[in-house]
Write a protein that holds these residues in place. Structure first.
Motif, PDB file in Angstrom:
ATOM      1  N   ASP A 150       1.589   8.470  -6.411  1.00  0.00           N
ATOM      2  CA  ASP A 150       1.269   9.747  -5.770  1.00  0.00           C
ATOM      3  C   ASP A 150      -0.231   9.887  -5.533  1.00  0.00           C
ATOM      4  N   VAL A 151      -0.803   8.833  -4.948  1.00  0.00           N
ATOM      5  CA  VAL A 151      -2.224   8.832  -4.603  1.00  0.00           C
ATOM      6  C   VAL A 151      -2.370   8.350  -3.164  1.00  0.00           C
ATOM      7  N   SER A 152      -3.545   8.555  -2.630  1.00  0.00           N
ATOM      8  CA  SER A 152      -3.879   8.019  -1.322  1.00  0.00           C
ATOM      9  C   SER A 152      -5.173   7.237  -1.470  1.00  0.00           C
ATOM     10  N   LEU A 153      -5.122   5.947  -1.146  1.00  0.00           N
ATOM     11  CA  LEU A 153      -6.334   5.139  -1.238  1.00  0.00           C
ATOM     12  C   LEU A 153      -7.227   5.469  -0.047  1.00  0.00           C
ATOM     13  N   PRO A 154      -8.511   5.658  -0.283  1.00  0.00           N
ATOM     14  CA  PRO A 154      -9.430   5.964   0.817  1.00  0.00           C
ATOM     15  C   PRO A 154      -9.493   4.808   1.810  1.00  0.00           C
ATOM     16  N   ASP A 155      -9.741   5.129   3.068  1.00  0.00           N
ATOM     17  CA  ASP A 155      -9.838   4.106   4.103  1.00  0.00           C
ATOM     18  C   ASP A 155     -10.864   3.034   3.752  1.00  0.00           C
ATOM     19  N   ASP A 156     -11.930   3.420   3.060  1.00  0.00           N
ATOM     20  CA  ASP A 156     -12.964   2.462   2.665  1.00  0.00           C
ATOM     21  C   ASP A 156     -12.428   1.383   1.724  1.00  0.00           C
ATOM     22  N   ASP A 157     -11.323   1.680   1.036  1.00  0.00           N
ATOM     23  CA  ASP A 157     -10.740   0.720   0.090  1.00  0.00           C
ATOM     24  C   ASP A 157      -9.730  -0.220   0.744  1.00  0.00           C
ATOM     25  N   LEU A 158      -9.437  -0.002   2.008  1.00  0.00           N
ATOM     26  CA  LEU A 158      -8.444  -0.822   2.691  1.00  0.00           C
ATOM     27  C   LEU A 158      -9.145  -2.011   3.343  1.00  0.00           C
ATOM     28  N   ASN A 159      -9.558  -2.954   2.489  1.00  0.00           N
ATOM     29  CA  ASN A 159     -10.319  -4.105   2.966  1.00  0.00           C
ATOM     30  C   ASN A 159      -9.950  -5.352   2.157  1.00  0.00           C
ATOM     31  N   ASP A 160     -10.500  -6.483   2.599  1.00  0.00           N
ATOM     32  CA  ASP A 160     -10.192  -7.756   1.939  1.00  0.00           C
ATOM     33  C   ASP A 160     -10.655  -7.791   0.488  1.00  0.00           C
ATOM     34  N   THR A 161     -11.753  -7.127   0.179  1.00  0.00           N
ATOM     35  CA  THR A 161     -12.272  -7.130  -1.188  1.00  0.00           C
ATOM     36  C   THR A 161     -11.302  -6.435  -2.135  1.00  0.00           C
ATOM     37  N   THR A 162     -10.767  -5.307  -1.720  1.00  0.00           N
ATOM     38  CA  THR A 162      -9.808  -4.577  -2.551  1.00  0.00           C
ATOM     39  C   THR A 162      -8.548  -5.398  -2.785  1.00  0.00           C
ATOM     40  N   PHE A 163      -8.094  -6.097  -1.760  1.00  0.00           N
ATOM     41  CA  PHE A 163      -6.853  -6.863  -1.849  1.00  0.00           C
ATOM     42  C   PHE A 163      -7.094  -8.320  -2.227  1.00  0.00           C
ATOM     43  N   GLU A 164      -8.268  -8.618  -2.801  1.00  0.00           N
ATOM     44  CA  GLU A 164      -8.587  -9.992  -3.187  1.00  0.00           C
ATOM     45  C   GLU A 164      -7.825 -10.439  -4.434  1.00  0.00           C
ATOM     46  N   THR A 165      -7.894  -9.636  -5.487  1.00  0.00           N
ATOM     47  CA  THR A 165      -7.222  -9.974  -6.746  1.00  0.00           C
ATOM     48  C   THR A 165      -6.379  -8.804  -7.224  1.00  0.00           C
ATOM     49  N   LEU A 219       0.832  -1.207   0.000  1.00  0.00           N
ATOM     50  CA  LEU A 219       0.000   0.000   0.000  1.00  0.00           C
ATOM     51  C   LEU A 219       0.865   1.254   0.000  1.00  0.00           C
ATOM     52  N   PHE A 220       1.867   1.303   0.872  1.00  0.00           N
ATOM     53  CA  PHE A 220       2.770   2.461   0.915  1.00  0.00           C
ATOM     54  C   PHE A 220       3.511   2.626  -0.415  1.00  0.00           C
TER      55      PHE A 220
END
Length: 82
Positions: free
Chosen positions: A49-64, A41-42
């Motif tokens: 040069d982006v910041s992923l929203p906290d809502d995207d920091l979940n298992d679904t986002t990191f699934e594939t 993520l870092f």
């Protein structure tokens, strides 16, 4: 997907071997664990040069690979260009 994204993923996927990275590849199946996910993520935020929203920091986002790229490309599209 951006080639930089593919190159960025490789070091975080220890089970990948010499296989190609595809959108439907499962990140956990390729060896991405929670500690690597934080480091990844870092690296994504620094590289693009982006910041992923906290809502995207979940298992679904990191699934594939594709679901993670979708979150990154959405953040890129929402980035305000000055």
């Amino acid at each position: 997907m951006d080639p930089r994204f593919i190159d960025l993923l490789r070091p975080y996927l220890p089970v990948l071997g010499d296989r190609d990275i595809t959108e439907d590849a499962g990140l956990r199946e390729l060896g991405l664990d929670s500690m690597h996910a934080i480091d990844l993520l870092f690296a994504i935020e620094d590289t693009f040069d982006v910041s992923l929203p906290d809502d995207d920091l979940n298992d679904t986002t990191f699934e594939t690979v594709g679901s993670l790229w979708h979150a990154v490309s959405t953040a890129l599209g929402q980035k305000v260009v000055a």
